[in-house]
Design an enzyme around this catalytic site. Structure first.
Site, PDB file in Angstrom:
ATOM      1  N   CYS A  62      40.014  57.812  46.220  1.00  0.00           N
ATOM      2  CA  CYS A  62      40.960  57.361  47.237  1.00  0.00           C
ATOM      3  C   CYS A  62      40.456  56.043  47.814  1.00  0.00           C
ATOM      4  O   CYS A  62      39.333  55.975  48.315  1.00  0.00           O
ATOM      5  CB  CYS A  62      41.093  58.405  48.339  1.00  0.00           C
ATOM      6  SG  CYS A  62      42.183  57.900  49.683  1.00  0.00           S
ATOM      7  N   VAL A  63      41.295  55.017  47.686  1.00  0.00           N
ATOM      8  CA  VAL A  63      40.997  53.705  48.262  1.00  0.00           C
ATOM      9  C   VAL A  63      42.100  53.404  49.267  1.00  0.00           C
ATOM     10  O   VAL A  63      43.267  53.288  48.890  1.00  0.00           O
ATOM     11  CB  VAL A  63      40.952  52.607  47.176  1.00  0.00           C
ATOM     12  CG1 VAL A  63      40.555  51.273  47.786  1.00  0.00           C
ATOM     13  CG2 VAL A  63      40.009  52.993  46.044  1.00  0.00           C
ATOM     14  N   HIS A 106      39.414  43.458  49.548  1.00  0.00           N
ATOM     15  CA  HIS A 106      38.551  44.434  48.875  1.00  0.00           C
ATOM     16  C   HIS A 106      39.379  45.518  48.192  1.00  0.00           C
ATOM     17  O   HIS A 106      39.117  45.896  47.050  1.00  0.00           O
ATOM     18  CB  HIS A 106      37.583  45.050  49.900  1.00  0.00           C
ATOM     19  CG  HIS A 106      36.604  46.001  49.318  1.00  0.00           C
ATOM     20  ND1 HIS A 106      36.753  47.357  49.424  1.00  0.00           N
ATOM     21  CD2 HIS A 106      35.466  45.777  48.631  1.00  0.00           C
ATOM     22  CE1 HIS A 106      35.740  47.950  48.818  1.00  0.00           C
ATOM     23  NE2 HIS A 106      34.939  47.022  48.330  1.00  0.00           N
ATOM     24  N   PHE A 148      35.046  52.818  42.770  1.00  0.00           N
ATOM     25  CA  PHE A 148      34.645  51.794  41.800  1.00  0.00           C
ATOM     26  C   PHE A 148      33.794  52.404  40.686  1.00  0.00           C
ATOM     27  O   PHE A 148      33.892  51.986  39.525  1.00  0.00           O
ATOM     28  CB  PHE A 148      33.882  50.668  42.500  1.00  0.00           C
ATOM     29  CG  PHE A 148      33.562  49.512  41.606  1.00  0.00           C
ATOM     30  CD1 PHE A 148      34.524  48.554  41.317  1.00  0.00           C
ATOM     31  CD2 PHE A 148      32.304  49.377  41.046  1.00  0.00           C
ATOM     32  CE1 PHE A 148      34.231  47.483  40.481  1.00  0.00           C
ATOM     33  CE2 PHE A 148      32.006  48.316  40.214  1.00  0.00           C
ATOM     34  CZ  PHE A 148      32.966  47.367  39.929  1.00  0.00           C
ATOM     35  N   TRP A 195      33.448  58.833  48.397  1.00  0.00           N
ATOM     36  CA  TRP A 195      34.033  58.040  49.475  1.00  0.00           C
ATOM     37  C   TRP A 195      35.380  58.649  49.845  1.00  0.00           C
ATOM     38  O   TRP A 195      36.120  59.070  48.972  1.00  0.00           O
ATOM     39  CB  TRP A 195      34.198  56.588  49.019  1.00  0.00           C
ATOM     40  CG  TRP A 195      34.470  55.646  50.143  1.00  0.00           C
ATOM     41  CD1 TRP A 195      35.673  55.120  50.483  1.00  0.00           C
ATOM     42  CD2 TRP A 195      33.522  55.131  51.064  1.00  0.00           C
ATOM     43  NE1 TRP A 195      35.542  54.297  51.570  1.00  0.00           N
ATOM     44  CE2 TRP A 195      34.221  54.281  51.950  1.00  0.00           C
ATOM     45  CE3 TRP A 195      32.152  55.303  51.239  1.00  0.00           C
ATOM     46  CZ2 TRP A 195      33.600  53.604  52.986  1.00  0.00           C
ATOM     47  CZ3 TRP A 195      31.538  54.628  52.276  1.00  0.00           C
ATOM     48  CH2 TRP A 195      32.249  53.792  53.128  1.00  0.00           C
TER      49      TRP A 195
END
Length: 158
Positions: A89-90, A97, A66, A31
């Site tokens: 990387c978020v 979330h 996650f 992601w």
């Protein structure tokens, strides 16, 4: 932490040991791939620069940040792996979330490190914007991948 005074790619050369016989796993989130690929490049190049044999660096991909905890655990449980580097990387969004994912990943990676008594490094960016992520993945603030690799090396020398 990257600030206007320090780059993620800058580090002290204290406690840098010979890693030519050490085996590293790098677990990379798919992601935000443009960011995580840059993080991987930084980590990989730093390990090689400090003496890791290319054949002793194993890359595994997971779907998102996650999943870094479980992917890291699968690698850490292998006795021949000396250190695991988890890269992800978020990016902050409009919902909670972000908070749930960041907290779970930080706790999960910490737990894996403690369970297997080996370095499992949190190389996860948690920026507010895509640009902030790029700035920390080889941009103006250096590369968190470099920092994660150096952290793994230094923890092996602890």
């Amino acid at each position: 932490m990257a600030t206007s005074l320090k780059s993620l790619s800058e580090h002290s050369s204290k406690n840098i040991l010979d890693i030519s016989n050490k085996k590293f796993a790098i677990v990379v989130s798919e992601w935000n791939e443009d960011v995580t690929e840059a993080l991987y490049s930084g980590a990989y190049q730093t390990l090689v620069q400090y003496g890791a044999a290319k054949e002793n660096i194993i890359r595994k991909n997971v779907p998102g940040s996650f999943e870094l905890s479980l992917g890291g655990q699968w690698m850490a449980q292998q006795e021949e792996i000396d250190a695991v580097i988890c890269l992800g990387c978020v990016i902050q969004g409009e919902t909670k979330h972000f908070d749930f994912i960041c907290d779970a990943v930080a706790q999960g990676i910490t737990n894996v490190s403690l369970k297997y008594n080996k370095p499992v490094i949190f190389g996860v960016l948690t920026p507010n914007t895509q640009q902030q992520a790029l700035d920390r993945a080889g941009g103006k603030h250096g590369n968190k991948g470099d920092e994660a690799a150096i952290t793994a090396i230094k923890m092996l020398g602890f």
